[in-house]
Design a protein around this motif. Structure first.
Motif, PDB file in Angstrom:
ATOM      1  N   LEU A   6       0.858  -1.182   0.000  1.00  0.00           N
ATOM      2  CA  LEU A   6       0.000   0.000   0.000  1.00  0.00           C
ATOM      3  C   LEU A   6       0.892   1.229   0.000  1.00  0.00           C
ATOM      4  CD1 LEU A   6      -2.666  -1.000   2.690  1.00  0.00           C
ATOM      5  CD2 LEU A   6      -2.636  -1.503   0.243  1.00  0.00           C
ATOM      6  N   ARG A   7       0.512   2.234  -0.776  1.00  0.00           N
ATOM      7  CA  ARG A   7       1.325   3.438  -0.885  1.00  0.00           C
ATOM      8  C   ARG A   7       0.443   4.636  -1.225  1.00  0.00           C
ATOM      9  NH1 ARG A   7       5.499   2.981  -3.331  1.00  0.00           N
ATOM     10  NH2 ARG A   7       5.689   0.750  -3.686  1.00  0.00           N
ATOM     11  N   PRO A   8       0.912   5.848  -0.958  1.00  0.00           N
ATOM     12  CA  PRO A   8       0.101   7.039  -1.259  1.00  0.00           C
ATOM     13  C   PRO A   8       0.008   7.307  -2.753  1.00  0.00           C
ATOM     14  CG  PRO A   8       2.259   7.672  -0.407  1.00  0.00           C
ATOM     15  CD  PRO A   8       2.163   6.187  -0.262  1.00  0.00           C
ATOM     16  N   ARG A   9      -1.091   7.910  -3.133  1.00  0.00           N
ATOM     17  CA  ARG A   9      -1.262   8.317  -4.521  1.00  0.00           C
ATOM     18  C   ARG A   9      -0.735   9.721  -4.756  1.00  0.00           C
ATOM     19  NH1 ARG A   9      -7.537   7.091  -5.312  1.00  0.00           N
ATOM     20  NH2 ARG A   9      -7.520   8.201  -3.332  1.00  0.00           N
ATOM     21  N   GLU A  10      -0.531  10.483  -3.675  1.00  0.00           N
ATOM     22  CA  GLU A  10      -0.001  11.841  -3.792  1.00  0.00           C
ATOM     23  C   GLU A  10       1.395  11.906  -3.188  1.00  0.00           C
ATOM     24  OE1 GLU A  10      -2.451  15.224  -3.035  1.00  0.00           O
ATOM     25  OE2 GLU A  10      -4.248  13.988  -2.851  1.00  0.00           O
ATOM     26  N   ASP A  11       2.193  12.820  -3.711  1.00  0.00           N
ATOM     27  CA  ASP A  11       3.558  13.011  -3.229  1.00  0.00           C
ATOM     28  C   ASP A  11       3.511  13.700  -1.871  1.00  0.00           C
ATOM     29  OD1 ASP A  11       6.184  13.608  -2.759  1.00  0.00           O
ATOM     30  OD2 ASP A  11       6.573  14.461  -4.741  1.00  0.00           O
ATOM     31  N   LEU A  12       3.925  12.971  -0.820  1.00  0.00           N
ATOM     32  CA  LEU A  12       3.876  13.538   0.524  1.00  0.00           C
ATOM     33  C   LEU A  12       4.900  14.655   0.702  1.00  0.00           C
ATOM     34  CD1 LEU A  12       3.390  10.291   2.660  1.00  0.00           C
ATOM     35  CD2 LEU A  12       1.691  11.725   1.509  1.00  0.00           C
ATOM     36  N   GLY A  13       5.922  14.688  -0.150  1.00  0.00           N
ATOM     37  CA  GLY A  13       6.882  15.780  -0.102  1.00  0.00           C
ATOM     38  C   GLY A  13       6.258  17.106  -0.503  1.00  0.00           C
ATOM     39  N   LYS A  14       5.358  17.081  -1.480  1.00  0.00           N
ATOM     40  CA  LYS A  14       4.680  18.313  -1.882  1.00  0.00           C
ATOM     41  C   LYS A  14       3.777  18.830  -0.761  1.00  0.00           C
ATOM     42  CE  LYS A  14       4.658  17.365  -6.861  1.00  0.00           C
ATOM     43  NZ  LYS A  14       3.811  17.173  -8.077  1.00  0.00           N
ATOM     44  N   ILE A  15       3.133  17.899  -0.073  1.00  0.00           N
ATOM     45  CA  ILE A  15       2.280  18.297   1.047  1.00  0.00           C
ATOM     46  C   ILE A  15       3.125  18.909   2.160  1.00  0.00           C
ATOM     47  CG2 ILE A  15       0.610  17.467   2.743  1.00  0.00           C
ATOM     48  CD1 ILE A  15      -0.002  15.179   0.781  1.00  0.00           C
ATOM     49  N   ALA A  16       4.318  18.347   2.387  1.00  0.00           N
ATOM     50  CA  ALA A  16       5.211  18.890   3.413  1.00  0.00           C
ATOM     51  C   ALA A  16       5.648  20.300   3.065  1.00  0.00           C
ATOM     52  CB  ALA A  16       6.423  17.975   3.578  1.00  0.00           C
ATOM     53  N   ARG A  17       5.919  20.557   1.792  1.00  0.00           N
ATOM     54  CA  ARG A  17       6.298  21.909   1.379  1.00  0.00           C
ATOM     55  C   ARG A  17       5.190  22.901   1.694  1.00  0.00           C
ATOM     56  NH1 ARG A  17      10.597  24.209   1.043  1.00  0.00           N
ATOM     57  NH2 ARG A  17      11.544  22.867  -0.526  1.00  0.00           N
ATOM     58  N   GLN A  18       3.956  22.505   1.441  1.00  0.00           N
ATOM     59  CA  GLN A  18       2.824  23.392   1.721  1.00  0.00           C
ATOM     60  C   GLN A  18       2.636  23.630   3.207  1.00  0.00           C
ATOM     61  OE1 GLN A  18      -0.362  21.246  -0.167  1.00  0.00           O
ATOM     62  NE2 GLN A  18       0.509  21.461  -2.225  1.00  0.00           N
ATOM     63  N   SER A  19       3.049  22.665   4.036  1.00  0.00           N
ATOM     64  CA  SER A  19       2.866  22.774   5.485  1.00  0.00           C
ATOM     65  C   SER A  19       4.059  23.399   6.190  1.00  0.00           C
ATOM     66  CB  SER A  19       2.614  21.378   6.078  1.00  0.00           C
ATOM     67  OG  SER A  19       1.497  20.763   5.483  1.00  0.00           O
ATOM     68  N   GLN A  20       5.096  23.770   5.463  1.00  0.00           N
ATOM     69  CA  GLN A  20       6.311  24.288   6.081  1.00  0.00           C
ATOM     70  C   GLN A  20       6.064  25.523   6.959  1.00  0.00           C
ATOM     71  OE1 GLN A  20       9.467  25.079   3.319  1.00  0.00           O
ATOM     72  NE2 GLN A  20      11.022  25.312   4.904  1.00  0.00           N
ATOM     73  N   PRO A  21       5.157  26.451   6.581  1.00  0.00           N
ATOM     74  CA  PRO A  21       4.946  27.629   7.438  1.00  0.00           C
ATOM     75  C   PRO A  21       4.461  27.307   8.841  1.00  0.00           C
ATOM     76  CG  PRO A  21       4.067  28.026   5.236  1.00  0.00           C
ATOM     77  CD  PRO A  21       4.426  26.567   5.304  1.00  0.00           C
ATOM     78  N   GLN A  22       3.894  26.100   9.076  1.00  0.00           N
ATOM     79  CA  GLN A  22       3.404  25.745  10.406  1.00  0.00           C
ATOM     80  C   GLN A  22       4.504  25.197  11.318  1.00  0.00           C
ATOM     81  OE1 GLN A  22       1.277  24.780   7.571  1.00  0.00           O
ATOM     82  NE2 GLN A  22       0.401  26.781   8.067  1.00  0.00           N
ATOM     83  N   MET A  23       5.700  24.956  10.778  1.00  0.00           N
ATOM     84  CA  MET A  23       6.770  24.401  11.590  1.00  0.00           C
ATOM     85  C   MET A  23       7.343  25.466  12.528  1.00  0.00           C
ATOM     86  SD  MET A  23       8.844  21.767   9.146  1.00  0.00           S
ATOM     87  CE  MET A  23       9.562  21.023  10.612  1.00  0.00           C
ATOM     88  N   PRO A  24       8.008  25.059  13.619  1.00  0.00           N
ATOM     89  CA  PRO A  24       8.595  26.018  14.551  1.00  0.00           C
ATOM     90  C   PRO A  24       9.536  26.990  13.843  1.00  0.00           C
ATOM     91  CG  PRO A  24       8.639  23.829  15.493  1.00  0.00           C
ATOM     92  CD  PRO A  24       8.183  23.664  14.086  1.00  0.00           C
ATOM     93  N   ARG A  25       9.566  28.236  14.315  1.00  0.00           N
ATOM     94  CA  ARG A  25      10.311  29.298  13.636  1.00  0.00           C
ATOM     95  C   ARG A  25      11.798  28.961  13.525  1.00  0.00           C
ATOM     96  NH1 ARG A  25       9.517  35.117  16.090  1.00  0.00           N
ATOM     97  NH2 ARG A  25       7.389  34.532  15.458  1.00  0.00           N
ATOM     98  N   GLY A  26      12.382  28.426  14.599  1.00  0.00           N
ATOM     99  CA  GLY A  26      13.799  28.119  14.563  1.00  0.00           C
ATOM    100  C   GLY A  26      14.136  27.090  13.503  1.00  0.00           C
ATOM    101  N   PHE A  27      13.303  26.067  13.377  1.00  0.00           N
ATOM    102  CA  PHE A  27      13.578  25.033  12.379  1.00  0.00           C
ATOM    103  C   PHE A  27      13.372  25.582  10.971  1.00  0.00           C
ATOM    104  CE2 PHE A  27      12.836  21.321   9.787  1.00  0.00           C
ATOM    105  CZ  PHE A  27      13.816  20.448  10.228  1.00  0.00           C
ATOM    106  N   ARG A  28      12.362  26.448  10.776  1.00  0.00           N
ATOM    107  CA  ARG A  28      12.157  27.045   9.454  1.00  0.00           C
ATOM    108  C   ARG A  28      13.377  27.863   9.050  1.00  0.00           C
ATOM    109  NH1 ARG A  28       7.214  28.981  11.396  1.00  0.00           N
ATOM    110  NH2 ARG A  28       7.895  31.127  10.944  1.00  0.00           N
ATOM    111  N   PHE A  29      13.951  28.580   9.999  1.00  0.00           N
ATOM    112  CA  PHE A  29      15.101  29.432   9.696  1.00  0.00           C
ATOM    113  C   PHE A  29      16.294  28.579   9.255  1.00  0.00           C
ATOM    114  CE2 PHE A  29      19.037  31.544  10.982  1.00  0.00           C
ATOM    115  CZ  PHE A  29      18.909  32.758  10.325  1.00  0.00           C
ATOM    116  N   VAL A  30      16.584  27.528  10.030  1.00  0.00           N
ATOM    117  CA  VAL A  30      17.734  26.687   9.720  1.00  0.00           C
ATOM    118  C   VAL A  30      17.504  25.904   8.426  1.00  0.00           C
ATOM    119  CG1 VAL A  30      19.135  24.744  10.513  1.00  0.00           C
ATOM    120  CG2 VAL A  30      18.431  26.514  12.124  1.00  0.00           C
ATOM    121  N   SER A  31      16.310  25.338   8.255  1.00  0.00           N
ATOM    122  CA  SER A  31      16.041  24.529   7.066  1.00  0.00           C
ATOM    123  C   SER A  31      16.010  25.370   5.801  1.00  0.00           C
ATOM    124  CB  SER A  31      14.713  23.782   7.216  1.00  0.00           C
ATOM    125  OG  SER A  31      13.628  24.689   7.294  1.00  0.00           O
TER     126      SER A  31
END
Length: 397
Positions: free
Chosen positions: A324-349
């Protein structure tokens, strides 16, 4: 009644008309992928609701999949209750409960690494163990798995083995000294395999085994097991299905959080690939792509055996596999969710990944924010419901 509820009800009605699932020899293989393992939880929720008589006797887990497999093996209750408890574990998770995200903490560890590197090893700390400190994850899992104080043993696994519904649990790590994969097996079977690419070790599983299996290289610190350092189990695991096979599996359901690669037609960015993009491709290759190859090899063996008389099979046997596997690219979803990550991690990443890249595979493995995790669970549940007829036919043999 919405689409999801209707699908569950329809699948349940059909199940009642068919023969019951025989759980003898049924195995569940959960691969790695960091935060992407939340997708597996959605798949399991759909299975538990639609096919309540399915309860695999053999569980194997690698990396974050080891967390899911161990939780399922240790939970005291029905299969449906264990899956719902696992869903709650992921829904309650926050990035701060996995690793420390303060800007000062992240920048300090990276500065020590950089100083040690540019000085040829003369300056800076020599024992920086991982880019982040994951002690919060240890505390969180210690509570969720009811690990014993001091030893870290997880008593629920042994109780379920004694009660008989669980036949074996295997958690895979990579031994950094030998470079080999090691499967830590908790089972009542008299014998376990030897002489494989994956070394089998009988043990009573502890929190250290789970933490070692989930220790993403460079990102999370390694864990010492029997006086040797171990890390993520997917690094050298060339045959992810092998532990389940060697523990007696006749039918394997594997869940991978990796979308099936498309042949041609990919939308590649025009800019030079960032370190984050390169790291994402490498992580996919190391942790996720080998499951596809192993399943293909298994199918080839099955096809070969079907063409010769069974008395000539020798020690070989057919093992049915479904992935079983996803039909959508979970990496694209992660890119869209990046603004919700902690500020320090967003800065470093931000220094590792290009902001105009459509996907963020590396980020998708370390993003434990509720919105992203919730999306993965929902995707896993819906993808599984859409294939439920096929899955049910497979599990019922």
């Amino acid at each position: 009644m919405d689409k999801k509820t209707a699908a569950i009800a329809d699948a349940s009605d059909n199940s009642a008309l068919d023969i019951a699932i025989s759980n003898e020899g049924q195995a569940l293989v959960l691969s790695g992928g960091g935060a992407r393992a939340a997708y597996q939880v959605g798949c399991l929720r759909a299975l538990a609701r639609s096919l309540p008589d399915f309860r695999p006797q053999i569980l194997t887990g690698v990396s974050a999949g080891a967390i899911n497999a161990t939780h399922l093996a240790a939970f005291q209750g029905s299969w449906g209750e264990s899956v719902e408890a696992l869903v709650r574990l992921w829904q309650a998770m926050r990035t701060e409960q996995v690793y420390r995200t303060g800007l000062g903490h992240l920048a300090g560890r990276m500065a020590h690494w950089a100083l040690h590197f540019v000085s040829g090893g003369r300056l800076g700390r020599k024992d920086i163990r991982g880019m982040v400190n994951n002690k919060p994850l240890r505390r969180y899992l210690n509570e969720q798995l009811s690990a014993q104080p001091g030893t870290g043993e997880i008593p629920g696994v042994d109780r379920n083995l004694a009660e008989g519904w669980l036949k074996a649990l295997a958690v895979v790590t990579t031994n950094y000294a030998s470079g080999r994969s090691e499967a830590w097996v908790d089972t009542l079977q008299q014998q376990i395999w030897s002489g494989s690419q994956t070394t089998a070790r009988r043990t009573s599983l502890t929190l250290d085994h789970v933490m070692a299996s989930a220790a993403l290289p460079f990102f999370f610190p390694s864990v010492k097991l029997q006086q040797q350092w171990h890390g993520d189990g997917g690094i050298r695991l060339a045959a992810p299905l092998s532990p389940a096979m060697r523990l007696g599996a006749r039918r394997i359901l594997a869940v991978s959080p990796r979308v099936k690669p498309q042949v041609g037609g990919s939308e590649l960015p025009a800019s030079y690939p960032s370190p984050g993009q390169v790291a994402g491709v490498m992580l996919n290759a190391v942790f996720l792509d080998l499951l596809d190859f192993d399943a293909l090899q298994m199918q080839r063996v099955n096809d070969l055996l079907s063409r010769i008389p069974q008395q000539d099979w020798g020690r070989q046997r057919q093992v049915d596999v479904m992935v079983l596997r996803p039909r959508e690219d979970l990496g694209k979803i992660a890119r869209q969710s990046q603004p919700q990550m902690p500020r320090g991690f967003r800065f470093v990443s931000g220094g590792f990944g290009g902001r105009d890249e459509p996907t963020a595979d590396a980020l998708s493995m370390v993003n434990f924010e509720p919105d992203y995790i919730g999306q993965l669970i929902d995707f896993g549940e819906q993808d599984t419901l859409d294939r439920m007829d096929e899955i049910e036919a497979f599990l019922r043999g």
